[in-house]
Motif scaffolding. Sequence first.
Motif, PDB file in Angstrom:
ATOM      1  N   LEU A   1       0.824  -1.208   0.000  1.00 32.94           N
ATOM      2  CA  LEU A   1       0.000   0.000   0.000  1.00 32.94           C
ATOM      3  C   LEU A   1       0.860   1.260   0.000  1.00 32.94           C
ATOM      4  O   LEU A   1       0.560   2.232  -0.700  1.00 32.94           O
ATOM      5  N   GLU A   2       1.936   1.226   0.760  1.00 31.01           N
ATOM      6  CA  GLU A   2       2.826   2.391   0.804  1.00 31.01           C
ATOM      7  C   GLU A   2       3.524   2.575  -0.546  1.00 31.01           C
ATOM      8  O   GLU A   2       3.687   3.690  -1.030  1.00 31.01           O
ATOM      9  N   GLU A   3       3.927   1.451  -1.141  1.00 28.99           N
ATOM     10  CA  GLU A   3       4.595   1.514  -2.449  1.00 28.99           C
ATOM     11  C   GLU A   3       3.658   2.100  -3.511  1.00 28.99           C
ATOM     12  O   GLU A   3       4.105   2.818  -4.409  1.00 28.99           O
ATOM     13  N   LYS A   4       2.373   1.806  -3.402  1.00 30.44           N
ATOM     14  CA  LYS A   4       1.378   2.317  -4.360  1.00 30.44           C
ATOM     15  C   LYS A   4       0.886   3.708  -3.974  1.00 30.44           C
ATOM     16  O   LYS A   4      -0.036   4.228  -4.580  1.00 30.44           O
ATOM     17  N   ARG A   5       1.507   4.309  -2.973  1.00 25.79           N
ATOM     18  CA  ARG A   5       1.181   5.672  -2.517  1.00 25.79           C
ATOM     19  C   ARG A   5      -0.288   5.799  -2.095  1.00 25.79           C
ATOM     20  O   ARG A   5      -0.975   6.764  -2.440  1.00 25.79           O
ATOM     21  N   CYS A   6      -0.763   4.809  -1.378  1.00 25.13           N
ATOM     22  CA  CYS A   6      -2.130   4.886  -0.867  1.00 25.13           C
ATOM     23  C   CYS A   6      -2.209   5.938   0.237  1.00 25.13           C
ATOM     24  O   CYS A   6      -1.206   6.269   0.890  1.00 25.13           O
ATOM     25  N   ALA A   7      -3.408   6.462   0.440  1.00 18.81           N
ATOM     26  CA  ALA A   7      -3.582   7.543   1.398  1.00 18.81           C
ATOM     27  C   ALA A   7      -3.710   7.028   2.830  1.00 18.81           C
ATOM     28  O   ALA A   7      -3.426   7.751   3.788  1.00 18.81           O
ATOM     29  N   GLY A   8      -4.159   5.793   2.979  1.00 18.31           N
ATOM     30  CA  GLY A   8      -4.339   5.247   4.316  1.00 18.31           C
ATOM     31  C   GLY A   8      -4.969   3.868   4.246  1.00 18.31           C
ATOM     32  O   GLY A   8      -5.339   3.378   3.175  1.00 18.31           O
ATOM     33  N   VAL A   9      -5.101   3.225   5.431  1.00 21.02           N
ATOM     34  CA  VAL A   9      -5.676   1.884   5.485  1.00 21.02           C
ATOM     35  C   VAL A   9      -6.574   1.780   6.714  1.00 21.02           C
ATOM     36  O   VAL A   9      -6.245   2.299   7.788  1.00 21.02           O
ATOM     37  N   VAL A  10      -7.723   1.123   6.534  1.00 22.99           N
ATOM     38  CA  VAL A  10      -8.655   0.862   7.627  1.00 22.99           C
ATOM     39  C   VAL A  10      -8.784  -0.654   7.758  1.00 22.99           C
ATOM     40  O   VAL A  10      -9.116  -1.341   6.787  1.00 22.99           O
ATOM     41  N   ILE A  11      -8.528  -1.175   8.956  1.00 19.71           N
ATOM     42  CA  ILE A  11      -8.646  -2.618   9.202  1.00 19.71           C
ATOM     43  C   ILE A  11      -9.936  -2.882   9.978  1.00 19.71           C
ATOM     44  O   ILE A  11     -10.172  -2.282  11.036  1.00 19.71           O
ATOM     45  N   ASN A  12     -10.749  -3.753   9.438  1.00 15.76           N
ATOM     46  CA  ASN A  12     -11.992  -4.158  10.084  1.00 15.76           C
ATOM     47  C   ASN A  12     -11.663  -5.268  11.108  1.00 15.76           C
ATOM     48  O   ASN A  12     -11.587  -6.441  10.755  1.00 15.76           O
ATOM     49  N   VAL A  13     -11.417  -4.879  12.349  1.00 20.41           N
ATOM     50  CA  VAL A  13     -10.906  -5.819  13.352  1.00 20.41           C
ATOM     51  C   VAL A  13     -12.046  -6.548  14.064  1.00 20.41           C
ATOM     52  O   VAL A  13     -13.171  -6.046  14.169  1.00 20.41           O
ATOM     53  N   GLY A  14     -11.714  -7.771  14.519  1.00 19.10           N
ATOM     54  CA  GLY A  14     -12.670  -8.511  15.333  1.00 19.10           C
ATOM     55  C   GLY A  14     -12.912  -9.928  14.877  1.00 19.10           C
ATOM     56  O   GLY A  14     -13.440 -10.747  15.638  1.00 19.10           O
ATOM     57  N   LYS A  15     -12.546 -10.259  13.623  1.00 18.66           N
ATOM     58  CA  LYS A  15     -12.753 -11.632  13.158  1.00 18.66           C
ATOM     59  C   LYS A  15     -11.439 -12.239  12.697  1.00 18.66           C
ATOM     60  O   LYS A  15     -10.921 -13.162  13.316  1.00 18.66           O
ATOM     61  N   TYR A  16     -10.888 -11.736  11.604  1.00 19.22           N
ATOM     62  CA  TYR A  16      -9.638 -12.303  11.088  1.00 19.22           C
ATOM     63  C   TYR A  16      -8.423 -11.669  11.757  1.00 19.22           C
ATOM     64  O   TYR A  16      -7.371 -12.301  11.880  1.00 19.22           O
ATOM     65  N   ILE A  17      -8.562 -10.412  12.148  1.00 17.77           N
ATOM     66  CA  ILE A  17      -7.508  -9.718  12.889  1.00 17.77           C
ATOM     67  C   ILE A  17      -8.148  -9.082  14.114  1.00 17.77           C
ATOM     68  O   ILE A  17      -9.084  -8.287  13.995  1.00 17.77           O
ATOM     69  N   ASN A  18      -7.675  -9.455  15.314  1.00 20.22           N
ATOM     70  CA  ASN A  18      -8.269  -8.919  16.547  1.00 20.22           C
ATOM     71  C   ASN A  18      -7.778  -7.507  16.848  1.00 20.22           C
ATOM     72  O   ASN A  18      -8.531  -6.675  17.363  1.00 20.22           O
ATOM     73  N   GLU A  19      -6.517  -7.253  16.561  1.00 22.55           N
ATOM     74  CA  GLU A  19      -5.957  -5.923  16.760  1.00 22.55           C
ATOM     75  C   GLU A  19      -4.721  -5.769  15.886  1.00 22.55           C
ATOM     76  O   GLU A  19      -4.110  -6.761  15.479  1.00 22.55           O
ATOM     77  N   ALA A  20      -4.384  -4.540  15.589  1.00 20.80           N
ATOM     78  CA  ALA A  20      -3.210  -4.281  14.760  1.00 20.80           C
ATOM     79  C   ALA A  20      -1.941  -4.502  15.576  1.00 20.80           C
ATOM     80  O   ALA A  20      -1.768  -3.892  16.643  1.00 20.80           O
ATOM     81  N   PRO A  21      -1.035  -5.402  15.127  1.00 16.54           N
ATOM     82  CA  PRO A  21       0.204  -5.675  15.870  1.00 16.54           C
ATOM     83  C   PRO A  21       1.076  -4.421  15.986  1.00 16.54           C
ATOM     84  O   PRO A  21       1.032  -3.530  15.132  1.00 16.54           O
ATOM     85  N   SER A  22       1.885  -4.367  17.021  1.00 18.49           N
ATOM     86  CA  SER A  22       2.729  -3.189  17.264  1.00 18.49           C
ATOM     87  C   SER A  22       3.725  -2.976  16.126  1.00 18.49           C
ATOM     88  O   SER A  22       4.041  -1.831  15.779  1.00 18.49           O
ATOM     89  N   ARG A  23       4.229  -4.070  15.529  1.00 18.96           N
ATOM     90  CA  ARG A  23       5.171  -3.914  14.410  1.00 18.96           C
ATOM     91  C   ARG A  23       4.495  -3.265  13.209  1.00 18.96           C
ATOM     92  O   ARG A  23       5.104  -2.486  12.475  1.00 18.96           O
ATOM     93  N   VAL A  24       3.208  -3.575  13.021  1.00 19.59           N
ATOM     94  CA  VAL A  24       2.451  -2.960  11.930  1.00 19.59           C
ATOM     95  C   VAL A  24       2.260  -1.469  12.205  1.00 19.59           C
ATOM     96  O   VAL A  24       2.412  -0.633  11.309  1.00 19.59           O
TER      97      VAL A  24
END
Length: 391
Positions: free
Chosen positions: A72-95
Amino acid sequence: MALTIRELIEQTRSKYRLKLLAGADSLDFVVTWVHMTEDTSVTEFFWGNEMVVTSGYTAQSEEKLLHFIDVLEEKRCAGVVINVGKYINEAPSRVLDLCEERHLPLLTMPWEMSITEFVRECCSLIDKSSQNEEALADAVVSTILSPMGAGRQKERLTDYFHVEQGFTMLALWAELPAPLRNVLDQRSTLRLHTALRPFDFSYLIFRYQKRFLILLNQRDREVSVQVSRRILDTIHQNLPDLSVQIGVGEPVDALEQLADTFHAAVSAQRRASLQGLEIVQFQDMGFYKLLYSVPDDSLLESYYHEMMDPLLDHDRQTGSVYTETLFRYPLTDGSLQAVAAAMYTHRNTVGYRMGKIRELLGQDLDSQQQRMPYLLAYHVGVILKLCEDYE
């Protein structure tokens, strides 16, 4: 006028319970669209400045999510929203650390919030912002075309601009390859928004008469030049081979004067383009303000040939240098000796040539008044690159 991430978040945060976790220093980037994306392969079709929403279905491991952010950064995206609670519970600190490092805003949205509704609403806001921007550009163009009718557009323009701060127009010309013009136009527009992001005044970017026009809601000449330089730097960072010229118009105080700063900016841009310069300020053009303010090059060329064809024809037929001799004559205030020195020839030779030139033109050329039309023709020739610059 274009919608930024900050504005998008402000208008949707409460309804969709958005939380900003990283990239808070990069919220003033423009958002071009919002996509739901699980597979990074679709980013091949991104143009830049997209907001991406994902459930994390294909990026459930930390390493895959880090790769996802990288793409996403390489493609110069403006931002990212993660829909948490099923496949990802929370965004990891490294992310989070990676997003901070890459200045990529990262937000989360609870699983029970509908991604589809969120994307639809965001795209609707972006579309509305784009329509408002087009309407504002139409109002500016109408004011330029009919300064006396500026009052009809005043309410729309004063809703967005701080009129008391004044205005300065920039005219930007870029040589865009025809097959890629639409894509590069949009990318160039994004670069312009990026370049203007650090400045704290309102502005409007739009296309008119094959140019980018940037209306700055300020009248400081030095700031206008700073903006122009930043625009060039930003564009060349991404498109180093793109030829770009910018004309800086005269600052004005009122909406009724937008036509003045527009025509000045276009005149300055024409001088920049014809002379191979990157930035030209109208105030620095001196005598050339008059010539570059003529909007039709064919009118200037017609004048040049009307004055000079007898000598041009003679030079072509005989190999003489009567055109150069005549142009140097008024440039040296009618001094045969100065012309002879500049052309590395004898004074008597120059005197003989001037005698023949007088016969061909039917002018004695002894007074400044008689020499002035040919001095003007010389400057036209320099502008249109029909003759050498002998100064």
